[in-house]
Structure formats: C-alpha cells, structure tokens
Design an enzyme around this catalytic site. Structure first.
Site, PDB file in Angstrom:
ATOM      1  N   ASP A 298       0.480  -8.053  -5.108  1.00 37.10           N
ATOM      2  CA  ASP A 298       1.771  -7.559  -4.672  1.00 37.10           C
ATOM      3  C   ASP A 298       1.482  -6.499  -3.596  1.00 37.10           C
ATOM      4  OD1 ASP A 298       4.401  -6.992  -4.286  1.00 37.10           O
ATOM      5  OD2 ASP A 298       4.870  -6.623  -6.390  1.00 37.10           O
ATOM      6  N   TRP A 299       2.480  -6.188  -2.794  1.00 36.15           N
ATOM      7  CA  TRP A 299       2.270  -5.345  -1.611  1.00 36.15           C
ATOM      8  C   TRP A 299       1.731  -3.958  -1.995  1.00 36.15           C
ATOM      9  CZ3 TRP A 299       3.005  -9.972  -0.743  1.00 36.15           C
ATOM     10  CH2 TRP A 299       3.241 -10.507   0.503  1.00 36.15           C
TER      11      TRP A 299
END
Ligand code: BGC
Length: 804
Positions: A298-299
């Site tokens: 995930d970012w």
C-alpha cells in the site's frame, strides 16, 4: 533495419462489450523469420524476450538477464507520487501510481489507479479542454447488499472498461477487508462482516474487471480493519481467527478469480508488517494458495524496503529514493540475493506483459459513460435494503403526489466515501432530483430553505488541507414546529434523509456519527409527530457508508430505506424503489446492532496505543499516529457469529431485508444423507405475493461440536432467484464441499470437519427460521493440513461460548 525485420505489432487486445481477447499478430511478409516479434529495444534483431513463440517464463528470464542492477531496482519501486496534485502518473493525471519504464529495453511504464467505487483519476487536465470524468458506481457495501455475483461481474466489466479506455493498466480494487466494526472509516470500500460473502463477491468483481484486459488488485492484505494509526497498528490475532475469518475472504478471491495483483496492508499482523511478512506473502499466499500474480505495498506502507523485497512484496508503491538506496545496499551486502530480486521482477514483468500498455492498446479516453451510468443506476437499486415498511407505506401509493423532503442530504446526496475510494464523477443525482424526474412534486419552500442553508453552511467550511481530509458535515437545518406542521398539512408524505460520510485515515466516532445527532433526532421526532397527526406517513432514507444506530428512533417512522451511498445515480435508484419501479431485493451484508456496546470489538477498537507519543513520518512530514495494538480477543466471533453466539439481540440481523412481495420456500432436497463428497442442496422459491420480485436465499451450516468450539451457524452459500412474477417459482441450488464443514485446528495445523450431524438452513436472513435439512458425517475428516504457521508470539485469550 537489420536482418530484414520490420516492426510487427505484438499481441493486440481486441475488446468488445463482451470482454477482450488477444489476437495473434500477422507475420511481417518481408520478415525472414516465421516467429512473430516486436522489436522492443529497436535494435532490428530479435532477442529471446521479444520472441512471442517462447514461453513467458523464458522471455522474462532473458529480459531480466539484460537488465542492469539500477534498472532492476527502478522496476521494483514505483515512480513516486506528487502530493500536491495527488498524482502518481504523468500519463493519466490523478492515477495513484506508475512503474518505471526501461526504455533501453522497450519496457513501458504501466499505470495503476484506484478504486472500489470506480476509477479515480483527475477529471480535468491543465491546458486541456477535454474532461476525464469516471462513473461513480455504488460503494462496495451497496454492491454486496445485492448478494448478486452476476451484478458484481457486470459492474466490474463497466469499471474495467473505464480503466482501459483511460489508459490505466491495473485497477486498485476491489477492497475486501472485513467490515469488522461499525466505526471502521473505510467499511464503505468493503463488502461484509462475513468472509464467504466478501470473498465470493470480490472474486466476481475481479472476473468482471479482468475480462476487460486490465488487472484487478485485491486489497488490503490483511486484517486492515481500522484506520486510526493504520500504519502503526499491530493486529494481534490467533491463527484460527486469521484463517477462518480474516484471511478466508482473500483465499476465496485468490482461488476463484486469480487476480493479477494483491496489495499488502499498512498494519502489522502479530508483530510483523504484512508487506514484510514472508510467511504471509510467499508461504501462505503463493505456496499454499497458489497465487501467481504481483504483490504491491500500500502507498508508503512498511518500514524496510529490503525486508519487503525479501518477503516477496514485489513492488514498492508509490516508490521512493531511500527504498532504492536500501535495496541497493542490501544487494551489495548480500542481505538481499539476486534470486530474490529477480523473483520479484519476474512477478512484476509477467503482469506488465499482460497490460494494455505493453500490448500497445490504443485507448480512446472515451469510455461508455452513458451506458455505465445505467449500470450504476441498476446496481444502486439492486443494493437497496428495505429495513422497515409498516402498513405498506411503500411503494408510494398513486395518491401520493407531493413530497416534503427533510434533511440536508435529501438535497445533497452523498454518492460515496472520501479518500482513495472516492471517484471524480460528472454529477450526482440527489433524491430530490430523482423525485423531480419521476414527476413527483417536491415541496418548493422546503427545497429553497434547504438549498440556501447548504450553500451558506458549505461556504463556512474550512478549505481541505490535504486530499484525504474529510470536512465535518454541515449541521442540520433547524426548522420550527409551525413550519413542519404546515408542511404536514400541505404534503402527502414526508421523506427524511440522514447522511454520513467517512474515509481514509480516520475511523468514525460513536457520538454524532454512529449515533444520530440531537438535531437529527429532533428532526425525526418533530416531522414524525406532525405527519402522524395528519394521518400521513414518514419514510426515512439512510444515505450512509456503514452502520448507524437505529433502535432509539426507528419506531417513530413508518418506513426505513437503506440505499447506503449509491454512486452518481443514487437519487434515481432510490426513487425507483420508493415508487415501486424496482422491488427491493437487497439484504444486509452486515449486522445493525442495537447499541455500539453490543459489538464484539467495542471494548478495544481501534486498538490500544502503547503511549501517547505521536510518530511523525520522516519522509512525508506528517503524523503517522501512535504505536497501537489491537488484540482480536473476539476470535472467530465477529459479526453475526458473535451476536448469535452470545445471545445479543440486534436491530437488524445479517442477511435481513424486506420486499414488496412474499416468498415461500419449499422443502430443501439434499442428494445424500451422508457426506461422502460434494453435496447438492436444492430449494424451490415461489413468489406468493402480488408483485414481481427477487429473493436472496442464504445457506447457513451448523456443525456438530467436535474438539473445536463452533459458531452457532455460518454462511456457506447464497443465491438469488431470477425476477419472479407472482406465482412463479425458481429452483436454487447450492454445493456443500468438505471445506465448508471444516474449522481450523491450531493443534493439528489442519482444517478438520468434526464427525456428527450437520444442519443446513436455507433462510431469508441469519435470524429467520427458513427451512432445514440434515446430513451426517460418519467419521472426522482431515480436509487439509497446512505447513504455514501464523501464530502470535503469545497466545490470545479469546472469547468462548463455554466461558463467555
Ligand atoms: C490506500 C489504498 C490506495 C492507495 C493509492 C492508500 O492510501 O490505502 O487503498 O489504493 O492509497 O491511492
């Protein structure tokens, strides 16, 4: 050009409404080769990686052998994100990320974009008069309320078409964490509190998206159930609860739909960041479940690029310089091997090879927005749940002509949640607009008052400081009792809408969010008593992303309709149901408890901070939150498994939803009385009422108590009838497999089905009686043994029905 070769287009994506197929390229007539190839590196000769008659594995091995270490490191880390305009792509502004192109070798950059309610990209671009709106489909919770796999596939196709036609390769959806607690800020992006419903619907969605020749990403793997301090959250969960509840939905989606990609989550599970957990990402996901796609972070997730690389988290998103430095240093020191790096590259390249961009697909920037809006409207209506309908308040009688609409959100419908699950749509049809287009008259005085109030209050809101920021809701308009009384005399019916929004980074609160505000309660009370005095009805609409408290006010109104947040066509869909154009067939994918305190995790959600220190993110220069632990001491007792197992009465049970017609269930027929292999169960469902409708039938299984404690019942199947005219019957059939019988034994590291009598219940909700049939399992069955252990360091003291 050397060796007489001309460029020959490689595999061409042919796409139609039915999906995409790949055609074999035409051989170049002047070519002296019988092999189709595309001269990716433009050197005029064919290297093995350009040779399409070779296997993908051989082509990728050859390609990797030609890459420098620097190129390899670039390819495993994305190109970064511009936090000012929140764009990770120069090709498709507003897309969340992209990979590096390796131009020397002709490897293009691919584009990745959110999200669960439709494609999230910027609707406008500087110096460009065109617009790039995407369709805001209903949120995931609406889709799951339809309990209709075919519908999710259809919506997935429409989303995938927009993804492809806007030049995006990999879609960052579906989200499929469990709706663990009503306060979860991103519940709206997810499907259900139940893993089977979540996993089956996510699989249907992935199949739809990927039929369009683009990739889907199931996220966030796993146990990402709270937003508060989400990057510093350690979810402590027993192996049994992990396998039966939290991982099960992902397992179903991986096995049924083989998605191109998985996104690891922000949190830790049992002390290890999921993106750095080899047990989870390699041993379990790949070796045990057979996943062969790409895993991305995930970012900005996790805290060690080298650990992520080693764990089999192939791609680090959005990609940062210090990650590249860390990977380089790890390779130099031997901490990270070339084999590990090449393995990750192989997974990335095998996805890149499949993408429209790699295949030179000419995207149009003109997706079918008009057709897709129709799909959005149908889906929004299919997911509407009718919670209450006293004395057939709905559908609206023909005598109802004028409507007094109360509540800000009647005029300003919320199409979906905020953050990365948001969509930049061209318009949102409000409920009032929906009434207008079906020729029902909305009270003008109220409309003017509300529209002015909304304008004034919105102007007072502060400017958003950052993309994810969720501005507070504007207060309800306070109306004096005389006005309400007058409206009760002038109009035929009252409709009140209660709205809620939520999104990333924060969970909801009980006060004023799960619970209604005093202003809202006062509005319901005043409108209901004024309309009752005139012998007129009140319909309440819940334009919400997830569960709210209903028990304290529901007696006051005649009907309650739950459209959730139905996307850009929500207002039309609600009116379709209110007027009876569509007979509601949605059922709750999540329980509505009587009170927040009744939720299994209410005592410890969203976790207990280790201290009050706020940790700053060194790279983003923003607070990450507090180091937090959430011990899932409720074990397998999540959602209805808890409410039923611990005798907690609820407001509306899992699977519940009313219809304008009635259905009768026949006696279920099972093809064997003893389980020796797959069992088939059939049931006839007849529409015994007066209007056409559809019914969702749910299959719950009650297992005998063997060595392991079991929930009272668990959902093991579901099916929806076709649209049945009054008197018509449909036969639904279900298959029970050995895996449905089994629970996970930590002691034996195996899925075990206990010997004894099993009860199948086919019912209209988890709480309704339905029709039952039984079968026997003569001997305990070891359904599957597993090699991977997922245990917390210290065993979790869990709820037990024998010791509540
Ligand atoms: C979210 C992901 C999303 C990513 C890219 C993150 O903040 O958790 O779901 O895909 O951003 O926008």
């Amino acid at each position: 050009m050397k060796s007489g070769f001309k460029y020959t287009p490689m595999l061409v994506l042919m796409c139609s409404a039915l999906g995409c197929s790949k055609t074999t390229p035409q051989l170049d007539p002047v070519s002296d080769s019988s092999v189709p190839f595309y001269d990716l590196n433009k050197n005029g000769s064919m290297e093995p990686y350009e040779n399409q008659s070779l296997s993908e594995k051989d082509r990728i091995t050859d390609l990797i052998s030609r890459m420098t270490l620097e190129e390899k490191i670039l390819l495993v880390t994305g190109t970064g994100i511009n936090l000012t305009n929140v764009s990770g792509s120069s090709k498709v502004p507003g897309a969340a990320g992209s990979t590096h192109a390796i131009e020397r070798l002709g490897i293009p950059s691919i584009t990745l974009a959110d999200g669960p309610a439709g494609l999230r990209i910027s609707p406008t671009r500087p110096d460009d008069a065109n617009t790039y709106y995407a369709t805001a489909f209903p949120i995931a919770t609406v889709l799951s309320s339809s309990w209709d796999r075919a519908l999710l596939t259809e919506v997935g196709k429409a989303m995938g078409e927009e993804v492809r036609e806007y030049g995006v390769d990999v879609f960052l959806a579906p989200g499929m964490n469990l709706q663990y607690n009503p306060l979860g800020g991103r519940n709206f992006e997810y499907y259900s509190e139940d893993p089977l419903l979540s996993g089956s619907l996510a699989a249907a969605m992935v199949n739809g998206v990927e039929s369009q020749g683009v990739g889907a990403t199931i996220k966030h793997f796993a146990v990402n159930n709270a937003e508060t301090s989400r990057m510093l959250l350690n979810s402590v969960v027993s192996e049994r609860a992990l396998r039966e509840i939290y991982l099960r939905s992902f397992e179903i989606a991986v096995k049924e739909a083989k998605p191109w990609a998985v996104m690891s989550s922000y949190n830790k599970i049992n002390g290890v960041y999921t993106s750095q957990d080899k047990q989870l990402l390699t041993n379990l996901l790949r070796d045990e479940w057979g996943f062969d796609g790409l895993v991305m972070t995930d970012w900005f997730g996790g805290d060690s690029a080298r650990a992520q690389m080693k764990a089999g988290n192939d791609l680090l998103m959005p990609g940062r310089v210090h990650e590249r430095e860390d990977i380089q240093a790890a390779i130099r020191s031997g901490d990270l091997s070339n084999e590990e790096l090449n393995r990750n590259l192989t997974n990335i390249l095998s996805v890149i090879f499949k993408t429209p961009t790699f295949q030179r697909y000419q995207y149009s920037n003109k997706p079918k927005l008009i057709d897709n809006a129709k799909i959005a409207r149908t889906a929004a209506a299919e997911g509407i749940v009718l919670l209450k309908n006293e004395q057939q308040t709905l559908p609206l009688a023909a005598s109802v002509k004028t409507i007094a609409a109360f509540g800000n959100t009647s005029y300003d419908f919320i199409s979906g949640g905020s953050g990365s699950g948001d969509v930049n749509e061209a318009y949102t049809v409000s409920m009032v607009q929906g009434f207008e287009s079906s020729n029902l008259k909305v009270d003008q005085e109220l409309q003017t008052r509300y529209e002015q109030h909304i304008k004034v209050e919105k102007a007072k809101l502060p400017k958003k400081r950052y993309f994810f920021e969720l501005l507070p809701p504007i207060p309800e308009l306070s109306l004096d009792e005389l006005l309400i009384k007058r409206k009760a005399m002038e109009s035929d019916i009252a409709v009140i809408t209660i709205g809620r929004n939520s999104g990333e980074f924060q969970d909801r609160k009980v006060e004023g969010d799960f619970a209604l505000t005093d202003m809202e309660l006062q509005l319901i009370q005043r409108v209901s008593s004024a309309f009752k005095k005139q012998d007129k009805k009140v319909v309440l609409i819940l334009n919400i992303g997830n569960v709210v408290e209903t028990a304290s006010w529901r007696e006051q109104v005649d009907a309650i309709v739950l459209p959730w947040q139905g996307g850009q066509e929500a207002g039309n869909a609600v009116v379709d149901v209110l007027t009876g154009k569509v007979n509601p067939s949605g059922k709750l994918p999540v329980t509505f408890p009587l009170a927040y305190a009744d939720v299994s995790s209410s005592a410890f959600f969203p976790g207990i901070p280790e201290s009050d220190d706020v940790v700053m993110d060194a790279y983003l220069n923003m607070p990450r939150g507090k180091i937090t632990n959430m011990t899932h001491s409720d074990g397998i007792y999540v959602g209805y498994r808890y409410y039923e197992g611990f005798a907690k009465p609820v407001a509306y049970p899992f699977g519940y939803g009313l219809s304008y017609t009635d259905f009768a269930y026949g006696d279920p027929k099972v093809n064997a009385k003893s389980f020796i292999g797959d069992l088939t169960v059939e049931i006839a469902v007849t529409n015994t009422g007066k209007v056409t409708g559809k019914e969702v039938v749910q299959l719950y299984l009650t297992a005998p108590q063997g060595d392991l404690e079991k929930p009272l019942k668990e959902l093991k199947g579901f099916a929806k009838t076709r649209l049945l005219a009054p008197g018509e019957t449909d036969i639904l059939s279900f298959v029970i497999k050995a895996e449905h019988l089994a629970s996970f034994s930590e002691a034996k590291s195996a899925w075990i089905a206990a010997a004894g009598e099993y009860q199948i219940k086919l019912a209209a909700s988890s709480a309704s009686e339905g029709k039952s049939v039984r079968f026997m399992l003569a001997k305990e069955l070891e359904v599957q043994t597993v090699q991977v252990r997922m245990q917390p360091a210290r065993s979790v003291k869990e709820l037990s029905r024998s010791n509540p």
